[in-house]
Design a protein around this motif. Structure first.
Motif, PDB file in Angstrom:
ATOM      1  N   PRO A  62       0.722  -1.188   0.103  1.00 34.74           N
ATOM      2  CA  PRO A  62      -0.073   0.045   0.041  1.00 34.74           C
ATOM      3  C   PRO A  62       0.882   1.334  -0.242  1.00 34.74           C
ATOM      4  CG  PRO A  62      -0.751  -1.511   1.538  1.00 34.74           C
ATOM      5  CD  PRO A  62       0.386  -2.041   0.988  1.00 34.74           C
ATOM      6  N   ALA A  63       0.341   2.329  -0.687  1.00 37.21           N
ATOM      7  CA  ALA A  63       0.926   3.571  -0.685  1.00 37.21           C
ATOM      8  C   ALA A  63       1.631   4.075   0.647  1.00 37.21           C
ATOM      9  CB  ALA A  63       0.381   4.634  -1.372  1.00 37.21           C
ATOM     10  N   ASP A  64       0.731   4.064   1.567  1.00 36.41           N
ATOM     11  CA  ASP A  64       1.109   4.428   2.945  1.00 36.41           C
ATOM     12  C   ASP A  64       2.249   3.417   3.632  1.00 36.41           C
ATOM     13  OD1 ASP A  64      -0.696   2.413   3.558  1.00 36.41           O
ATOM     14  OD2 ASP A  64      -1.078   3.558   5.257  1.00 36.41           O
ATOM     15  N   GLN A  65       2.636   2.572   3.037  1.00 32.21           N
ATOM     16  CA  GLN A  65       3.621   1.579   3.575  1.00 32.21           C
ATOM     17  C   GLN A  65       4.843   1.548   2.617  1.00 32.21           C
ATOM     18  OE1 GLN A  65       2.870  -0.309   6.873  1.00 32.21           O
ATOM     19  NE2 GLN A  65       1.965   1.510   6.867  1.00 32.21           N
ATOM     20  N   GLN A  66       4.874   2.077   1.764  1.00 35.73           N
ATOM     21  CA  GLN A  66       5.958   1.983   0.691  1.00 35.73           C
ATOM     22  C   GLN A  66       7.283   1.709   1.334  1.00 35.73           C
ATOM     23  OE1 GLN A  66       6.183   1.439  -2.619  1.00 35.73           O
ATOM     24  NE2 GLN A  66       4.042   0.796  -2.282  1.00 35.73           N
ATOM     25  N   HIS A  67       7.604   2.693   2.528  1.00 35.96           N
ATOM     26  CA  HIS A  67       8.655   2.873   3.207  1.00 35.96           C
ATOM     27  C   HIS A  67       9.180   1.295   3.785  1.00 35.96           C
ATOM     28  CE1 HIS A  67       5.741   3.269   6.066  1.00 35.96           C
ATOM     29  NE2 HIS A  67       6.235   2.826   7.048  1.00 35.96           N
ATOM     30  N   CYS A  68       8.533   0.608   4.001  1.00 40.54           N
ATOM     31  CA  CYS A  68       8.545  -0.554   4.376  1.00 40.54           C
ATOM     32  C   CYS A  68       9.421  -1.550   3.504  1.00 40.54           C
ATOM     33  CB  CYS A  68       7.272  -1.519   4.905  1.00 40.54           C
ATOM     34  SG  CYS A  68       6.606  -0.651   6.271  1.00 40.54           S
ATOM     35  N   THR A  69       9.501  -1.075   2.204  1.00 38.99           N
ATOM     36  CA  THR A  69      10.426  -2.228   1.358  1.00 38.99           C
ATOM     37  C   THR A  69      11.839  -1.881   1.850  1.00 38.99           C
ATOM     38  OG1 THR A  69       8.695  -2.009  -0.461  1.00 38.99           O
ATOM     39  CG2 THR A  69      10.804  -2.437  -1.014  1.00 38.99           C
ATOM     40  N   GLU A  70      12.302  -0.659   1.939  1.00 34.27           N
ATOM     41  CA  GLU A  70      13.446  -0.226   2.016  1.00 34.27           C
ATOM     42  C   GLU A  70      13.871  -0.763   3.555  1.00 34.27           C
ATOM     43  OE1 GLU A  70      17.489   0.241   2.481  1.00 34.27           O
ATOM     44  OE2 GLU A  70      16.342   0.296   0.181  1.00 34.27           O
ATOM     45  N   LEU A  71      12.950  -0.367   4.521  1.00 33.72           N
ATOM     46  CA  LEU A  71      13.111  -0.939   5.918  1.00 33.72           C
ATOM     47  C   LEU A  71      13.492  -2.384   5.828  1.00 33.72           C
ATOM     48  CD1 LEU A  71      12.978  -0.051   8.702  1.00 33.72           C
ATOM     49  CD2 LEU A  71      10.474  -0.475   8.781  1.00 33.72           C
ATOM     50  N   ASN A  72      12.669  -3.302   5.191  1.00 34.91           N
ATOM     51  CA  ASN A  72      12.941  -4.800   5.431  1.00 34.91           C
ATOM     52  C   ASN A  72      14.299  -5.033   4.802  1.00 34.91           C
ATOM     53  OD1 ASN A  72      10.188  -6.905   5.264  1.00 34.91           O
ATOM     54  ND2 ASN A  72       9.915  -4.745   5.574  1.00 34.91           N
ATOM     55  N   ALA A  73      14.744  -4.438   3.750  1.00 40.36           N
ATOM     56  CA  ALA A  73      16.011  -4.674   3.291  1.00 40.36           C
ATOM     57  C   ALA A  73      17.161  -4.364   4.323  1.00 40.36           C
ATOM     58  CB  ALA A  73      16.267  -4.105   2.035  1.00 40.36           C
ATOM     59  N   GLU A  74      16.833  -3.113   4.876  1.00 41.10           N
ATOM     60  CA  GLU A  74      17.863  -2.412   5.907  1.00 41.10           C
ATOM     61  C   GLU A  74      17.840  -3.545   7.189  1.00 41.10           C
ATOM     62  OE1 GLU A  74      18.056   0.940   9.165  1.00 41.10           O
ATOM     63  OE2 GLU A  74      16.986   1.453   7.396  1.00 41.10           O
ATOM     64  N   LEU A  75      16.931  -3.930   7.876  1.00 39.86           N
ATOM     65  CA  LEU A  75      17.035  -4.314   9.050  1.00 39.86           C
ATOM     66  C   LEU A  75      17.355  -5.807   8.769  1.00 39.86           C
ATOM     67  CD1 LEU A  75      13.742  -2.849  10.586  1.00 39.86           C
ATOM     68  CD2 LEU A  75      16.224  -2.583  11.015  1.00 39.86           C
ATOM     69  N   ALA A  76      17.015  -6.501   7.475  1.00 42.87           N
ATOM     70  CA  ALA A  76      17.438  -7.863   7.154  1.00 42.87           C
ATOM     71  C   ALA A  76      18.775  -8.154   7.199  1.00 42.87           C
ATOM     72  CB  ALA A  76      16.594  -8.245   5.794  1.00 42.87           C
ATOM     73  N   ARG A  77      19.662  -6.996   6.964  1.00 39.76           N
ATOM     74  CA  ARG A  77      21.191  -7.181   6.803  1.00 39.76           C
ATOM     75  C   ARG A  77      21.604  -7.496   8.351  1.00 39.76           C
ATOM     76  NH1 ARG A  77      20.150  -3.125   2.573  1.00 39.76           N
ATOM     77  NH2 ARG A  77      20.527  -1.547   4.014  1.00 39.76           N
ATOM     78  N   GLY A  78      21.016  -6.734   9.406  1.00 37.15           N
ATOM     79  CA  GLY A  78      21.566  -6.999  10.714  1.00 37.15           C
ATOM     80  C   GLY A  78      20.861  -7.711  11.689  1.00 37.15           C
ATOM     81  N   TRP A  79      19.766  -8.172  11.225  1.00 41.19           N
ATOM     82  CA  TRP A  79      18.742  -9.218  11.992  1.00 41.19           C
ATOM     83  C   TRP A  79      19.208 -10.664  11.687  1.00 41.19           C
ATOM     84  CZ3 TRP A  79      13.434  -6.572  12.467  1.00 41.19           C
ATOM     85  CH2 TRP A  79      13.424  -5.361  13.260  1.00 41.19           C
ATOM     86  N   LYS A  80      19.080 -11.666  12.777  1.00 40.44           N
ATOM     87  CA  LYS A  80      19.276 -12.821  12.493  1.00 40.44           C
ATOM     88  C   LYS A  80      18.003 -13.580  12.122  1.00 40.44           C
ATOM     89  CE  LYS A  80      22.573 -12.926  16.097  1.00 40.44           C
ATOM     90  NZ  LYS A  80      23.447 -13.509  17.230  1.00 40.44           N
ATOM     91  N   PRO A  81      18.184 -14.798  11.282  1.00 39.13           N
ATOM     92  CA  PRO A  81      17.117 -15.448  10.529  1.00 39.13           C
ATOM     93  C   PRO A  81      16.271 -16.100  11.892  1.00 39.13           C
ATOM     94  CG  PRO A  81      19.277 -16.020   9.673  1.00 39.13           C
ATOM     95  CD  PRO A  81      19.468 -15.142  10.955  1.00 39.13           C
ATOM     96  N   ILE A  82      14.940 -16.252  11.699  1.00 40.02           N
ATOM     97  CA  ILE A  82      14.305 -17.080  12.458  1.00 40.02           C
ATOM     98  C   ILE A  82      13.647 -18.020  11.626  1.00 40.02           C
ATOM     99  CG2 ILE A  82      12.244 -15.325  11.834  1.00 40.02           C
ATOM    100  CD1 ILE A  82      10.996 -16.292  14.444  1.00 40.02           C
ATOM    101  N   ILE A  83      13.701 -19.287  12.187  1.00 39.55           N
ATOM    102  CA  ILE A  83      13.407 -20.617  11.305  1.00 39.55           C
ATOM    103  C   ILE A  83      12.280 -21.316  11.919  1.00 39.55           C
ATOM    104  CG2 ILE A  83      15.521 -20.656  10.053  1.00 39.55           C
ATOM    105  CD1 ILE A  83      16.429 -22.883  11.799  1.00 39.55           C
ATOM    106  N   GLU A  84      11.702 -20.934  13.125  1.00 38.29           N
ATOM    107  CA  GLU A  84      10.822 -21.606  14.051  1.00 38.29           C
ATOM    108  C   GLU A  84       9.680 -20.804  14.257  1.00 38.29           C
ATOM    109  OE1 GLU A  84      12.642 -24.159  16.788  1.00 38.29           O
ATOM    110  OE2 GLU A  84      13.154 -25.533  15.512  1.00 38.29           O
ATOM    111  N   ARG A  85       8.516 -21.198  14.213  1.00 38.68           N
ATOM    112  CA  ARG A  85       7.470 -20.487  14.789  1.00 38.68           C
ATOM    113  C   ARG A  85       7.628 -20.431  16.511  1.00 38.68           C
ATOM    114  NH1 ARG A  85       1.142 -21.942  14.313  1.00 38.68           N
ATOM    115  NH2 ARG A  85       0.247 -19.990  15.351  1.00 38.68           N
ATOM    116  N   LYS A  86       7.351 -19.028  16.989  1.00 37.03           N
ATOM    117  CA  LYS A  86       7.381 -18.903  18.341  1.00 37.03           C
ATOM    118  C   LYS A  86       5.929 -18.268  18.603  1.00 37.03           C
ATOM    119  CE  LYS A  86      12.113 -17.243  18.348  1.00 37.03           C
ATOM    120  NZ  LYS A  86      13.265 -16.336  18.560  1.00 37.03           N
ATOM    121  N   ASP A  87       5.808 -17.949  19.883  1.00 36.42           N
ATOM    122  CA  ASP A  87       4.320 -17.462  20.060  1.00 36.42           C
ATOM    123  C   ASP A  87       4.525 -16.003  20.014  1.00 36.42           C
ATOM    124  OD1 ASP A  87       3.234 -19.606  21.347  1.00 36.42           O
ATOM    125  OD2 ASP A  87       4.250 -19.029  23.397  1.00 36.42           O
TER     126      ASP A  87
END
Length: 107
Positions: A62-87
């Motif tokens: 959505p237009a009001d969430q376009q900033h999230c595309t770059e935010l995902n790319a930026e944060l993915a570089r520093g955050w660890k993978p999650i491979i199992e479901r959690k609460d």
């Protein structure tokens, strides 16, 4: 094309999407999940699994969430993978659907 997690995930962090991801492209922060665009294979499986309806194809964010595309790319570089479901976070259901949550994002 990749998929993007938008603001509605903030303060909810349901991880149903993680269970169905065949390539482990989700990255985990304290109160938010993101998709690593370099790992996403555009399979669409995560979209239907998200209880917060916070995941969109990059072209459909959505237009009001376009900033999230770059935010995902930026944060993915520093955050660890999650491979199992959690609460989800304890008050996830209370936060689901609320707008303006970007200021609450914990990096």
């Amino acid at each position: 094309m990749t998929y993007v997690v938008t603001e509605n995930c903030i303060q909810c962090k349901y991880t149903d999407c993680v269970d169905v991801c065949p390539v482990d492209c989700f990255r985990e922060g304290e109160n938010f999940l993101v998709i690593d665009p370099d790992e996403c294979i555009d399979c669409t499986l995560c979209v239907a699994e998200c209880p917060a309806e916070a995941i969109f194809a990059e072209d459909d964010v959505p237009a009001d969430q376009q900033h999230c595309t770059e935010l995902n790319a930026e944060l993915a570089r520093g955050w660890k993978p999650i491979i199992e479901r959690k609460d989800p976070l304890p008050d996830a259901d209370d936060w689901n659907g609320k707008t303006g949550k970007l200021a609450l994002l914990k990096r």
